[in-house]
Design a protein around this motif. Structure first.
Motif, PDB file in Angstrom:
ATOM      1  N   PRO A   1       2.834   4.547   0.739  1.00 52.85           N
ATOM      2  CA  PRO A   1       3.072   5.172   2.042  1.00 52.85           C
ATOM      3  C   PRO A   1       2.185   6.401   2.221  1.00 52.85           C
ATOM      4  O   PRO A   1       1.781   7.030   1.251  1.00 52.85           O
ATOM      5  CB  PRO A   1       4.552   5.552   1.980  1.00 52.85           C
ATOM      6  CG  PRO A   1       4.878   5.626   0.538  1.00 52.85           C
ATOM      7  CD  PRO A   1       3.994   4.641  -0.148  1.00 52.85           C
TER       8      PRO A   1
ATOM      9  N   ALA B   1      10.269  18.784  -6.286  1.00 55.72           N
ATOM     10  CA  ALA B   1       9.315  17.776  -6.772  1.00 55.72           C
ATOM     11  C   ALA B   1       7.881  18.060  -6.359  1.00 55.72           C
ATOM     12  O   ALA B   1       6.955  17.786  -7.117  1.00 55.72           O
ATOM     13  CB  ALA B   1       9.733  16.389  -6.286  1.00 55.72           C
TER      14      ALA B   1
ATOM     15  N   VAL C   1       6.088  17.914  -9.868  1.00 56.18           N
ATOM     16  CA  VAL C   1       5.253  16.772 -10.267  1.00 56.18           C
ATOM     17  C   VAL C   1       3.830  17.216 -10.633  1.00 56.18           C
ATOM     18  O   VAL C   1       3.280  16.748 -11.641  1.00 56.18           O
ATOM     19  CB  VAL C   1       5.281  15.672  -9.185  1.00 56.18           C
ATOM     20  CG1 VAL C   1       4.239  14.604  -9.466  1.00 56.18           C
ATOM     21  CG2 VAL C   1       6.677  15.041  -9.151  1.00 56.18           C
TER      22      VAL C   1
ATOM     23  N   VAL D   1       2.953   9.257   3.352  1.00 51.15           N
ATOM     24  CA  VAL D   1       3.632  10.452   2.837  1.00 51.15           C
ATOM     25  C   VAL D   1       4.099  10.161   1.415  1.00 51.15           C
ATOM     26  O   VAL D   1       4.893   9.250   1.193  1.00 51.15           O
ATOM     27  CB  VAL D   1       4.835  10.831   3.732  1.00 51.15           C
ATOM     28  CG1 VAL D   1       5.550  12.057   3.156  1.00 51.15           C
ATOM     29  CG2 VAL D   1       4.366  11.110   5.149  1.00 51.15           C
ATOM     30  N   TRP D   2       3.609  10.928   0.476  1.00 51.85           N
ATOM     31  CA  TRP D   2       3.988  10.742  -0.932  1.00 51.85           C
ATOM     32  C   TRP D   2       5.476  11.010  -1.126  1.00 51.85           C
ATOM     33  O   TRP D   2       6.163  10.325  -1.886  1.00 51.85           O
ATOM     34  CB  TRP D   2       3.157  11.709  -1.770  1.00 51.85           C
ATOM     35  CG  TRP D   2       3.472  11.730  -3.234  1.00 51.85           C
ATOM     36  CD1 TRP D   2       2.935  10.937  -4.208  1.00 51.85           C
ATOM     37  CD2 TRP D   2       4.406  12.596  -3.894  1.00 51.85           C
ATOM     38  NE1 TRP D   2       3.472  11.256  -5.423  1.00 51.85           N
ATOM     39  CE2 TRP D   2       4.369  12.272  -5.266  1.00 51.85           C
ATOM     40  CE3 TRP D   2       5.257  13.613  -3.467  1.00 51.85           C
ATOM     41  CZ2 TRP D   2       5.156  12.925  -6.200  1.00 51.85           C
ATOM     42  CZ3 TRP D   2       6.044  14.266  -4.402  1.00 51.85           C
ATOM     43  CH2 TRP D   2       5.986  13.914  -5.753  1.00 51.85           C
ATOM     44  N   GLY D   3       5.958  12.045  -0.451  1.00 49.32           N
ATOM     45  CA  GLY D   3       7.374  12.381  -0.556  1.00 49.32           C
ATOM     46  C   GLY D   3       7.705  13.537   0.365  1.00 49.32           C
ATOM     47  O   GLY D   3       6.812  14.270   0.794  1.00 49.32           O
ATOM     48  N   VAL D   4       8.986  13.654   0.664  1.00 51.54           N
ATOM     49  CA  VAL D   4       9.438  14.785   1.470  1.00 51.54           C
ATOM     50  C   VAL D   4      10.131  15.768   0.538  1.00 51.54           C
ATOM     51  O   VAL D   4      11.230  15.499   0.050  1.00 51.54           O
ATOM     52  CB  VAL D   4      10.396  14.339   2.594  1.00 51.54           C
ATOM     53  CG1 VAL D   4      10.823  15.556   3.426  1.00 51.54           C
ATOM     54  CG2 VAL D   4       9.732  13.291   3.480  1.00 51.54           C
ATOM     55  N   GLY D   5       9.431  16.855   0.266  1.00 54.51           N
ATOM     56  CA  GLY D   5      10.009  17.904  -0.563  1.00 54.51           C
ATOM     57  C   GLY D   5      10.470  19.047   0.316  1.00 54.51           C
ATOM     58  O   GLY D   5      10.892  18.838   1.455  1.00 54.51           O
ATOM     59  N   ARG D   6      10.375  20.226  -0.215  1.00 54.92           N
ATOM     60  CA  ARG D   6      10.830  21.380   0.576  1.00 54.92           C
ATOM     61  C   ARG D   6      10.119  22.645   0.109  1.00 54.92           C
ATOM     62  O   ARG D   6       9.684  22.743  -1.044  1.00 54.92           O
ATOM     63  CB  ARG D   6      12.338  21.543   0.469  1.00 54.92           C
ATOM     64  CG  ARG D   6      12.815  21.736  -0.927  1.00 54.92           C
ATOM     65  CD  ARG D   6      14.333  21.819  -1.023  1.00 54.92           C
ATOM     66  NE  ARG D   6      14.984  20.516  -0.931  1.00 54.92           N
ATOM     67  CZ  ARG D   6      16.282  20.331  -1.136  1.00 54.92           C
ATOM     68  NH1 ARG D   6      17.060  21.351  -1.404  1.00 54.92           N
ATOM     69  NH2 ARG D   6      16.806  19.125  -1.069  1.00 54.92           N
TER      70      ARG D   6
ATOM     71  N   ALA E   1       0.861  -1.169   0.000  1.00 52.85           N
ATOM     72  CA  ALA E   1       0.000   0.000   0.000  1.00 52.85           C
ATOM     73  C   ALA E   1       0.903   1.226   0.000  1.00 52.85           C
ATOM     74  O   ALA E   1       1.914   1.255   0.692  1.00 52.85           O
ATOM     75  CB  ALA E   1      -0.866  -0.006   1.246  1.00 52.85           C
TER      76      ALA E   1
END
Lengths: 223, 440
Positions: free
Chosen positions: A11, A66, A70, A13-18, A9
């Motif tokens: 995660p 990102a 994205v 959190v899709w991603g850690v950006g900034r 499944a």
């Protein structure tokens, strides 16, 4: 049989950006829903820029951007367009020039000072590189000034905290989605509050961007 | 479905598939699907096969494929592109304007452009790639953070792939300016996987750590594995990175149809034979070389129906083995050796970049940065352009002499060395590599 029939499944959190505030970098985790939501916003930006069926947008960005890049990529498909990507670095400016020429991009978004300097290094004339593009959307003031001076149809792209705002060529005001974000002026700078659920909430988050809000949904940057 | 984090392989039913099943799957995909599909839709494939007088119906077996299917190469793609004004070089099998393609054909990525104009590479859809198997092999697991350190122009496949194993990507630029954030995110988020590390990035990390007083053992302590890609890894650079506590997994290109990556055995890079068919042929001919002998990698996709490559001569010199690996994977392995077009013959002696790599790298001031100057395949003098970050004791003449000695000892030929400031070389390539061979 495919390469991987079973997947974990995704995660939470899709991603850690900034998010960059002045010179400070703030780590910014986002969810998949956040990315989809921002893609909805980008779809509006693209329609305003005239991007549509069978067009191609060149997204100029960095991987560290990102959470903004994205949605710019995914938004292309929403309006029936394709996208391609180039790094927003001085070295990779050659790619921006090459892909515009090879792929006949209609919109180029994210051009910044690094790209302009890289094209200078290559002795490339901005009017030649971007002359075939219907809208060149600059990501900082240096690029905006240089592209405008070259008499190109220049818009503005602004990373506004974790969301974005866009000004189409010929319009000084940048548009953001006022149904999802509240932008206010505080001491001459913009602060941001999320109106829909976000993984990382903003409550009058200081964006570090100088400007004002003449009406909901529109921003004017201060010189 | 939840993955058992203790399982050895991500897709055991594929990764440890019996050899006979791999062969049958390959034949089914290639002969039953990719060959007729490509011939019908790809302008380059049709033109090439028609010129050779071959039709898909002539290919009834793998023996037929080996015997009759013509080759293509980068020059053929560029030639088609120039003759037809087609940026995809006649490879595109789908019409972007076809309404049924909306949402399938989504993007156009591009090659690194190290040696010329970046080549557009059409991309369909989104979702994890076969790299899920490699990321799992590194030791990353669901719930982990995973450092995604790359560029934008290769597309979204990597971060989708990281999520495909249930991990969360942490985005960092493969750039000198972002190394401090790489340190910070590594310490704060404790990622377990890292894609990718490269020679230039190793250099940037060392310099930033020295300047900032950063303890690299601490920065790197959470990582279970790091994929190294872009160009070959010299012994000195490997030693340095291993001193930081990182386990490196070498990745190499698989003739533009994918990538091959080491497993925990570090004995060759696994090529996924459900995704690509790899031949190892006589570099000057069309016949296969013996198992584990040096040959040219010739690739055929088994999965890419957007812009398929069939019998693509990659110019890469490799060894290939299909012996089962100690890790339990049954797919073949490839060992990259160099580029066919990079070979220099100096007074009868063959020299590839890999032959001088360790020698140049052994001189600290060079950081292993060099280019072979190759105006022609056969030359009278071995000439190298070598970068330097400091002159060292004795100044440039002494540095030049040490490099000359080291290279001569490695290849038996005394070179001429042109020393240049390091940044001059770094500016000649994308962030993860520089062209190691240049005409002038």
């Amino acid at each position: 049989m495919t390469f991987a029939r079973e997947f974990e499944a995704p995660p939470e959190v899709w991603g850690v950006g900034r998010v960059v505030v002045g010179h400070e970098i703030v780590p910014w985790p986002v969810s998949e829903a956040d990315v989809v939501d921002e893609t909805d916003i980008v779809e509006q930006h693209y329609r305003a820029l005239g991007l549509g069926d069978d067009d191609l947008v060149l997204v100029v960005a960095l991987l560290s951007q990102a959470i903004h890049a994205v949605p710019l990529e995914a938004g292309a498909g929403r309006v029936g367009a394709l996208y391609s990507s180039a790094d927003a670095t001085r070295f990779d400016a050659f790619r921006t020039a090459s892909l515009i020429r090879q792929l006949e991009a209609k919109v180029v978004i994210g051009v910044d000072a690094e790209i302009v300097t890289g094209l200078d290094d290559l002795a490339r004339d901005l009017a030649d590189v971007f002359g075939s593009v219907a809208a060149v959307v600059a990501a900082d003031e240096v690029a905006y000034a240089r592209l405008s001076d070259a008499a190109l149809p220049t818009g503005r792209y602004l990373r506004l905290g974790p969301t974005s705002a866009v000004a189409v060529p010929g319009d000084d005001a940048l548009t953001y989605d006022a149904s999802r974000w509240q932008v206010e002026e505080e001491d001459g700078a913009l602060v941001l509050t999320n109106l829909v659920e976000r993984y990382t909430p903003c409550d009058r988050f200081p964006t570090g961007i100088r400007g004002g809000v003449p009406e909901p949904g529109r921003i004017l940057l201060s010189p | 479905m939840t993955l058992d984090p203790t399982r050895r392989h991500f897709s055991p039913e594929i990764e440890a598939m019996p050899r006979a099943e791999i062969d049958a799957l390959r034949e089914e995909k290639l002969l039953g699907d990719l060959v007729p599909w490509s011939y019908e839709r790809s302008g380059l494939i049709r033109e090439t096969w028609d010129a050779a007088g071959v039709k898909p119906s002539d290919i009834q077996s793998m023996d037929d494929y080996h015997e009759k299917a013509p080759f293509i190469d980068k020059d053929a793609i560029r030639s088609y592109r120039d003759r037809h004004g087609d940026p995809y070089g006649g490879l595109l099998c789908l019409d972007p304007a076809d309404p049924s393609m909306k949402g399938i054909f989504s993007a156009i990525f591009s090659t690194s452009g190290t040696t010329g104009d970046p080549t557009p590479a059409p991309y369909a859809g989104r979702g994890p790639s076969m790299l899920v198997r490699e990321f799992w092999e590194l030791g990353a697991r669901p719930g982990d953070h995973f450092l995604h350190c790359l560029f934008t122009f290769r597309g979204p496949g990597i971060h989708d792939t990281i999520r495909g194993i249930g991990a969360t990507p942490v985005f960092v630029d493969h750039q000198p300016g972002d190394v401090e954030q790489l340190f910070r995110f590594s310490r704060e988020l404790r990622p377990t996987g890292w894609y990718t590390l490269s020679g230039p990035l190793i250099m940037m990390i060392e310099e930033a750590a020295s300047r900032l007083g950063v303890d690299l053992d601490d920065v790197c302590s959470s990582y279970k594995g790091v994929i190294f890609a872009g160009e070959p890894l010299g012994p000195r650079a490997r030693q340095r990175v291993e001193e930081w506590g990182l386990e490196l997994f070498i990745q190499t290109s698989l003739g533009d149809v994918g990538a091959a990556t080491e497993c925990q055995e570090h004995d060759g890079c696994h090529m996924w034979e459900d995704c690509a068919y790899i031949e190892c042929l006589d570099p000057e001919g069309t016949k296969p070389v013996a198992a584990s002998e040096r040959g040219e990698l010739v690739s055929t996709t088994l999965v890419d129906k957007i812009a398929p490559l069939l019998r693509y001569r990659s110019d890469d010199l490799v060894r290939v083995s299909r012996e089962e690996c100690r890790c339990g994977r049954t797919h073949g392995r490839v060992w990259p050796l160099g580029r066919k077009g990079d070979e220099l013959v100096v007074d009868g002696v063959s020299v590839l970049p890999g032959d001088v790599w360790g020698a140049v790298e052994s001189i600290d001031e060079t950081n292993g940065l060099f280019q072979l100057i190759r105006p022609a395949r056969e030359v009278d003098t071995l000439r190298l352009r070598v970068g330097y970050s400091s002159e060292g004791r004795g100044g440039l003449p002494a540095l030049r002499g040490r490099v000359e000695d080291a290279v001569e000892e490695a290849v038996g030929v005394r070179p001429e060395i042109d020393l240049v400031e390091r940044d001059i070389l770094l500016r000649q390539g994308p962030p993860h590599k520089i062209p190691r061979v240049t005409k002038a």
